[in-house]
Design an enzyme around this catalytic site. Structure first.
Site, PDB file in Angstrom:
ATOM      1  N   VAL B 100      14.981 -72.392 -39.177  1.00  0.00           N
ATOM      2  CA  VAL B 100      13.699 -71.693 -39.112  1.00  0.00           C
ATOM      3  C   VAL B 100      12.969 -72.189 -37.869  1.00  0.00           C
ATOM      4  O   VAL B 100      12.991 -73.387 -37.572  1.00  0.00           O
ATOM      5  CB  VAL B 100      12.843 -71.981 -40.369  1.00  0.00           C
ATOM      6  CG1 VAL B 100      11.550 -71.169 -40.335  1.00  0.00           C
ATOM      7  CG2 VAL B 100      13.633 -71.688 -41.646  1.00  0.00           C
ATOM      8  N   CYS B 101      12.363 -71.266 -37.144  1.00  0.00           N
ATOM      9  CA  CYS B 101      11.491 -71.607 -36.019  1.00  0.00           C
ATOM     10  C   CYS B 101      12.266 -72.461 -35.008  1.00  0.00           C
ATOM     11  O   CYS B 101      13.410 -72.135 -34.662  1.00  0.00           O
ATOM     12  CB  CYS B 101      10.231 -72.296 -36.579  1.00  0.00           C
ATOM     13  SG  CYS B 101       8.804 -72.332 -35.468  1.00  0.00           S
ATOM     14  N   THR B 102      11.668 -73.540 -34.522  1.00  0.00           N
ATOM     15  CA  THR B 102      12.329 -74.381 -33.516  1.00  0.00           C
ATOM     16  C   THR B 102      13.547 -75.123 -34.048  1.00  0.00           C
ATOM     17  O   THR B 102      14.258 -75.772 -33.269  1.00  0.00           O
ATOM     18  CB  THR B 102      11.322 -75.414 -32.966  1.00  0.00           C
ATOM     19  OG1 THR B 102      10.770 -76.136 -34.068  1.00  0.00           O
ATOM     20  CG2 THR B 102      10.200 -74.744 -32.180  1.00  0.00           C
TER      21      THR B 102
END
Lengths: 206, 206
Positions: B100-102
């Site tokens: 998720v995300c970075t």
């Protein structure tokens, strides 16, 4: 800096707790989150993972905001007089006390919602509303405000509610920024409830 | 019963972690969540609250699924060889490894996404994609699948991804049930990204 107290009890629902905390926690230096429970230490969620409670009902700092999650642990917690006493002592001193999902049953049982409008999750609506017949339980609401109390519908509704409270405490722009940074598709209308069609349907067959 | 390993590191983003865990944790007896980190004990999030890590990189059980959150802690974690070695050892043995995300930067830096398509959060896209130039970074995607790897865009996109993975592991009906029980307005289309307009805009002015 505002202080938000996030209440923990065994078998709390993860996203009831962490959806709002993501949004409030994105306020940076303007707000700090403190976790609190009857005892300090790890508190297990319904889904398993454990969150650390940093403060107790006795030593919690002054709170500007209070967040009360729901979960299957709500029902045994309705009989926890220490928890209900904490709510009675502290909620009236906050600017905003928020509940998510079945969390409103705890406020209701503590008598804090007597004569007020409140909502809760949809599939278990009647089961939750049974916590008090002195509350005007509203079926069709994503969330609702009555005085210092903001009660939301099930799980994800708490995240929408949190952004609205942020918009009220700060401004709409700040809430929109946080929604964009967290790539959250904010449901902005409290009176449009996409899940009221599941009212009292309980758990769907697995 | 499937086992999902949920990776923790200091300054992980709360909703990256807990949005997916709410959905997977709603599978009841069909899945258990284990939390793991370099060391056991409380791991602080970017937003403050601490989650207990139950297992280490050495003693984690066999994992069917692996979840890797993002957060500001991703960037120092890119230099953590123990964490990257754990990903290299364990991710290839899972059925599905999700970021998720970075979080996708960690998979990328570990070399696991070489030659694969992946996405990450939008405001910090270039900063995250700098973790590896051997990855085909996709800008316009809510999430994307390439082999056993599923990478999602920022924060809330992970929750949409999780429901899609549940639909693939079980069936669509099961995922729809969980979305309804958690009153979650599931964004079902991986290729429609409402936040790509914020590409590389970094943090919005406060």
């Amino acid at each position: 800096m505002l202080t938000l107290g996030a209440l923990l009890y065994p078998d709390f629902e993860l996203l009831d707790f962490y959806g709002p905390l993501e949004m409030f926690g994105s306020l940076g230096e303007d707000l700090r989150i403190v976790t609190l429970a009857q005892q300090t230490g790890p508190i297990p969620s319904t889904q398993g993972p454990q969150t650390l409670a940093e403060y107790t009902f006795e030593n919690a700092p002054d709170l500007d905001l209070l967040l009360i999650p729901g979960g299957i642990g709500t029902f045994p917690a309705l009989e926890n007089s220490a928890l209900l006493d904490f709510l009675r002592r502290r909620a009236p001193k906050t600017r905003v006390t928020m509940s998510v999902c079945t969390g409103s049953a705890l406020l209701a049982r503590a008598g804090l919602l007597d004569g007020r409008r409140a909502t809760t999750n949809k599939m278990y609506f009647a089961m939750t509303a049974a916590a008090s017949d002195a509350v005007h339980w509203v079926e069709n609401a994503r969330w609702g405000v009555d005085g210092p109390f903001v009660t939301s519908s099930g799980v994800s509704a708490g995240t929408d509610m949190a952004l609205t409270v942020i918009a009220q405490l700060f401004d709409q722009e700040r809430a929109e920024q946080i929604a964009a940074m967290t790539e959250y598709q904010w449901h902005r209308d409290a009176d449009v409830d996409p899940f009221v069609s599941y009212l009292n349907q309980g758990p769907l067959p697995a």
